[in-house]
Enzyme design. Structure first.
Site, PDB file in Angstrom:
ATOM      1  N   ASP A 182       8.673   2.943  14.752  1.00  0.00           N
ATOM      2  CA  ASP A 182       9.064   4.098  13.971  1.00  0.00           C
ATOM      3  C   ASP A 182       7.856   4.890  13.864  1.00  0.00           C
ATOM      4  O   ASP A 182       7.800   6.270  13.395  1.00  0.00           O
ATOM      5  CB  ASP A 182       9.989   4.123  13.072  1.00  0.00           C
ATOM      6  CG  ASP A 182       9.486   3.302  11.920  1.00  0.00           C
ATOM      7  OD1 ASP A 182       9.024   2.508  12.025  1.00  0.00           O
ATOM      8  OD2 ASP A 182       9.807   3.938  10.871  1.00  0.00           O
ATOM      9  N   THR A 228      12.104   3.064   8.838  1.00  0.00           N
ATOM     10  CA  THR A 228      11.698   2.576   7.652  1.00  0.00           C
ATOM     11  C   THR A 228      12.055   3.561   6.415  1.00  0.00           C
ATOM     12  O   THR A 228      11.884   4.729   6.563  1.00  0.00           O
ATOM     13  CB  THR A 228      10.310   2.491   7.618  1.00  0.00           C
ATOM     14  OG1 THR A 228       9.695   1.451   8.554  1.00  0.00           O
ATOM     15  CG2 THR A 228       9.905   1.553   6.235  1.00  0.00           C
ATOM     16  N   LYS A 258      15.023  -0.214   7.907  1.00  0.00           N
ATOM     17  CA  LYS A 258      14.458  -1.101   7.357  1.00  0.00           C
ATOM     18  C   LYS A 258      13.857  -1.020   5.967  1.00  0.00           C
ATOM     19  O   LYS A 258      13.044   0.233   5.735  1.00  0.00           O
ATOM     20  CB  LYS A 258      13.166  -1.326   8.462  1.00  0.00           C
ATOM     21  CG  LYS A 258      12.094  -2.447   7.932  1.00  0.00           C
ATOM     22  CD  LYS A 258      10.970  -2.440   8.929  1.00  0.00           C
ATOM     23  CE  LYS A 258       9.752  -3.491   8.574  1.00  0.00           C
ATOM     24  NZ  LYS A 258       9.066  -3.448   9.507  1.00  0.00           N
ATOM     25  N   ARG A 296       0.768  -1.146   0.134  1.00  0.00           N
ATOM     26  CA  ARG A 296       0.006  -0.064  -0.054  1.00  0.00           C
ATOM     27  C   ARG A 296       0.910   1.393  -0.050  1.00  0.00           C
ATOM     28  O   ARG A 296       1.971   1.237   0.160  1.00  0.00           O
ATOM     29  CB  ARG A 296      -0.995   0.058   1.353  1.00  0.00           C
ATOM     30  CG  ARG A 296      -0.302   0.192   2.531  1.00  0.00           C
ATOM     31  CD  ARG A 296      -0.987   0.370   3.614  1.00  0.00           C
ATOM     32  NE  ARG A 296      -0.354   0.432   5.025  1.00  0.00           N
ATOM     33  CZ  ARG A 296      -0.901   1.132   6.033  1.00  0.00           C
ATOM     34  NH1 ARG A 296      -1.946   2.068   5.908  1.00  0.00           N
ATOM     35  NH2 ARG A 296      -0.211   1.211   7.151  1.00  0.00           N
ATOM     36  N   ASP A 349      10.807  -2.294  16.000  1.00  0.00           N
ATOM     37  CA  ASP A 349      10.259  -1.541  14.916  1.00  0.00           C
ATOM     38  C   ASP A 349       9.323  -0.696  15.271  1.00  0.00           C
ATOM     39  O   ASP A 349       7.805  -0.983  15.067  1.00  0.00           O
ATOM     40  CB  ASP A 349       9.844  -2.637  13.807  1.00  0.00           C
ATOM     41  CG  ASP A 349       9.393  -1.945  12.339  1.00  0.00           C
ATOM     42  OD1 ASP A 349       9.927  -0.936  12.261  1.00  0.00           O
ATOM     43  OD2 ASP A 349       8.661  -2.688  11.715  1.00  0.00           O
ATOM     44  N   SER A 407       4.907  -2.545  14.752  1.00  0.00           N
ATOM     45  CA  SER A 407       3.623  -1.791  14.986  1.00  0.00           C
ATOM     46  C   SER A 407       3.095  -1.657  13.532  1.00  0.00           C
ATOM     47  O   SER A 407       3.836  -1.830  12.189  1.00  0.00           O
ATOM     48  CB  SER A 407       4.173  -0.515  15.335  1.00  0.00           C
ATOM     49  OG  SER A 407       4.673   0.508  14.494  1.00  0.00           O
ATOM     50  N   LYS A 434       2.961  -7.965  16.884  1.00  0.00           N
ATOM     51  CA  LYS A 434       2.354  -6.460  16.793  1.00  0.00           C
ATOM     52  C   LYS A 434       1.056  -6.583  17.508  1.00  0.00           C
ATOM     53  O   LYS A 434       0.302  -7.524  17.445  1.00  0.00           O
ATOM     54  CB  LYS A 434       2.144  -6.258  15.286  1.00  0.00           C
ATOM     55  CG  LYS A 434       3.270  -6.073  14.396  1.00  0.00           C
ATOM     56  CD  LYS A 434       3.114  -5.642  13.140  1.00  0.00           C
ATOM     57  CE  LYS A 434       4.383  -5.272  12.363  1.00  0.00           C
ATOM     58  NZ  LYS A 434       4.078  -5.154  10.915  1.00  0.00           N
ATOM     59  N   ASP A 494      12.222  -5.745   4.576  1.00  0.00           N
ATOM     60  CA  ASP A 494      10.828  -6.171   4.520  1.00  0.00           C
ATOM     61  C   ASP A 494      10.003  -6.261   3.091  1.00  0.00           C
ATOM     62  O   ASP A 494       9.901  -5.164   2.548  1.00  0.00           O
ATOM     63  CB  ASP A 494      10.046  -5.257   5.513  1.00  0.00           C
ATOM     64  CG  ASP A 494       8.827  -5.643   5.891  1.00  0.00           C
ATOM     65  OD1 ASP A 494       8.320  -6.787   5.395  1.00  0.00           O
ATOM     66  OD2 ASP A 494       7.971  -4.900   6.433  1.00  0.00           O
ATOM     67  N   ASP A 509       5.947 -12.159   9.826  1.00  0.00           N
ATOM     68  CA  ASP A 509       5.128 -11.090  10.298  1.00  0.00           C
ATOM     69  C   ASP A 509       3.715 -11.288  10.066  1.00  0.00           C
ATOM     70  O   ASP A 509       2.959 -11.741  10.757  1.00  0.00           O
ATOM     71  CB  ASP A 509       5.622  -9.806   9.524  1.00  0.00           C
ATOM     72  CG  ASP A 509       4.752  -8.587  10.033  1.00  0.00           C
ATOM     73  OD1 ASP A 509       4.043  -8.561  10.977  1.00  0.00           O
ATOM     74  OD2 ASP A 509       5.010  -7.349   9.212  1.00  0.00           O
ATOM     75  N   GLU A 519      12.146  -9.707   6.104  1.00  0.00           N
ATOM     76  CA  GLU A 519      10.831  -9.957   6.873  1.00  0.00           C
ATOM     77  C   GLU A 519       9.823 -10.317   5.858  1.00  0.00           C
ATOM     78  O   GLU A 519       9.887  -9.587   4.645  1.00  0.00           O
ATOM     79  CB  GLU A 519      10.446  -8.400   7.511  1.00  0.00           C
ATOM     80  CG  GLU A 519       9.197  -8.597   8.295  1.00  0.00           C
ATOM     81  CD  GLU A 519       8.724  -7.418   9.083  1.00  0.00           C
ATOM     82  OE1 GLU A 519       8.084  -7.254   9.676  1.00  0.00           O
ATOM     83  OE2 GLU A 519       9.959  -6.581   9.306  1.00  0.00           O
TER      84      GLU A 519
END
Length: 366
Positions: free
Chosen positions: A322, A135, A160, A24, A320, A295, A267, A190, A243, A218
């Site tokens: 941020d 990220t 990341k 997205r 993770d 998150s 998460k 990721d 994840d 990831e």
């Protein structure tokens, strides 16, 4: 002391930079903050972020779950019986992890405020500073390298990279970022489910052969493809982090049984809150899996809860967390802040959040 009311706040807040992944692109945080109020007038806050492509949760759906089921089930109940209340939340409805997480965290926040201690102390820890990665949104090699240099200058030592949008060009993107930041910055990738198993192995082996020193990869393949995840993990040396494949305990048990991944990303909005998150961390540790707490795109409420969990329980790799750093302005007042690559939790009761701001879209009693 009983729970007098459960309220919901629909919030929208802009990001300072577009956030782009293989799943997205967004320029705002759309989220639901849940407020649990006791008969003394104290409030605890929790958050249910809207992430259609990952959890399937929407603001409207989470609000309906809280309004129609979770809120009425809690009203009039003992606010101090935290374990019983959180257990009831988990059993009250199938799915709806984000809504359950918001209520679970709000109950924890309220309990900590009633004791006059930060949430991390309620969870058994004392630290108020938690390191985080940052990220790099998906993009071309030139843009990623420029962003990496800027984040390094801002003090971030763990980057990341969002990859998975174009497997054919991902190796070159990693090469560009490594050249931009040098050998002392850790890089993790990721793919957000963006590769096929064969693409994943091809890219990761390319990274290994080029000596680009990637810390972990990831969710390289679609969440449902545990056979593919195991196939990738068995053919590369870089640790593979699950994840989207792990929402709850049953998912993690299956990953462990198949030896599908080396690590798991826990998460709150995926698993349903602090109560189940601690179970996931304990289960992963018992079976030798590495851990990260991450998150969704959320505010200081959700990030504060996740950071408190890390401060109390620890993880094997840098967290993770941020997401709230991306906000151009916060939709809540007070709470955590960022000091370079560190999440700084307030030395105040609960999460330290005092209210939602004028950015709220709508507030309702449930």
């Amino acid at each position: 002391m009983t729970i007098a009311a459960v309220r919901t706040h629909r919030l929208s807040a802009p990001l300072h930079t577009p956030f782009v992944t293989a799943l997205r692109r967004t320029t705002t945080v759309e989220t639901l903050v849940v407020e649990v109020v006791d008969t003394d007038g104290r409030s605890g806050y929790g958050e249910a972020p809207q992430v259609w492509q990952v959890t399937g949760a929407s603001v409207a759906g989470s609000e309906a779950c809280v309004r129609d089921l979770l809120g009425p089930a809690l009203t009039g109940r003992d606010a101090d019986d935290l374990v019983a209340r959180c257990t009831e939340v988990q059993r009250a409805v199938a799915g709806n992890e984000a809504a359950k997480a918001a209520v679970d965290v709000a109950l924890h926040d309220l309990a900590a405020r009633r004791l006059g201690v930060p949430l991390v102390r309620l969870l058994g820890g004392t630290a108020l500073r938690v390191p985080t990665d940052v990220t790099l949104a998906a993009g071309d090699a030139v843009d990623l390298a420029a962003a990496a240099r800027q984040r390094q200058a801002e003090g971030f030592g763990v980057l990341k990279m969002k990859v998975g949008t174009d497997a054919a060009g991902d190796l070159e993107r990693v090469r560009a970022v490594r050249a931009a930041v040098g050998p002392d910055v850790r890089i993790r990738l990721d793919a957000n489910q963006g590769w096929t198993p064969r693409e994943a192995v091809r890219v990761i082996r390319g990274v290994e052969d080029a000596g680009l020193d990637v810390e972990l990869v990831e969710q390289p393949v679609p969440r449902w493809d545990l056979d593919g995840l195991a196939w990738v993990s068995d053919r590369v040396d870089v640790p593979v982090l699950a994840d989207e494949s792990v929402f709850g305990v049953r998912d993690l048990v299956e990953v462990i049984r198949r030896r599908a991944a080396d690590m798991v990303n826990v998460k709150l909005a995926k698993c349903g809150g602090l109560h189940p998150a601690r179970t996931l961390l304990d289960l992963a540790a018992a079976h030798g899996l590495g851990t990260v707490v991450g998150s969704m795109m959320e505010s200081q409420v959700g990030i504060g809860a996740a950071a408190s969990l890390v401060a109390a329980y620890g993880t094997t790799a840098v967290a993770d967390l941020d997401a709230a750093w991306w906000l151009a302005r916060s939709p809540v007042r007070d709470g955590l802040r960022y000091d370079g690559a560190t999440v700084v939790l307030p030395d105040a009761p609960g999460l330290g959040v005092t209210s939602v701001t004028e950015a709220k879209m709508q507030t309702r009693d449930c």
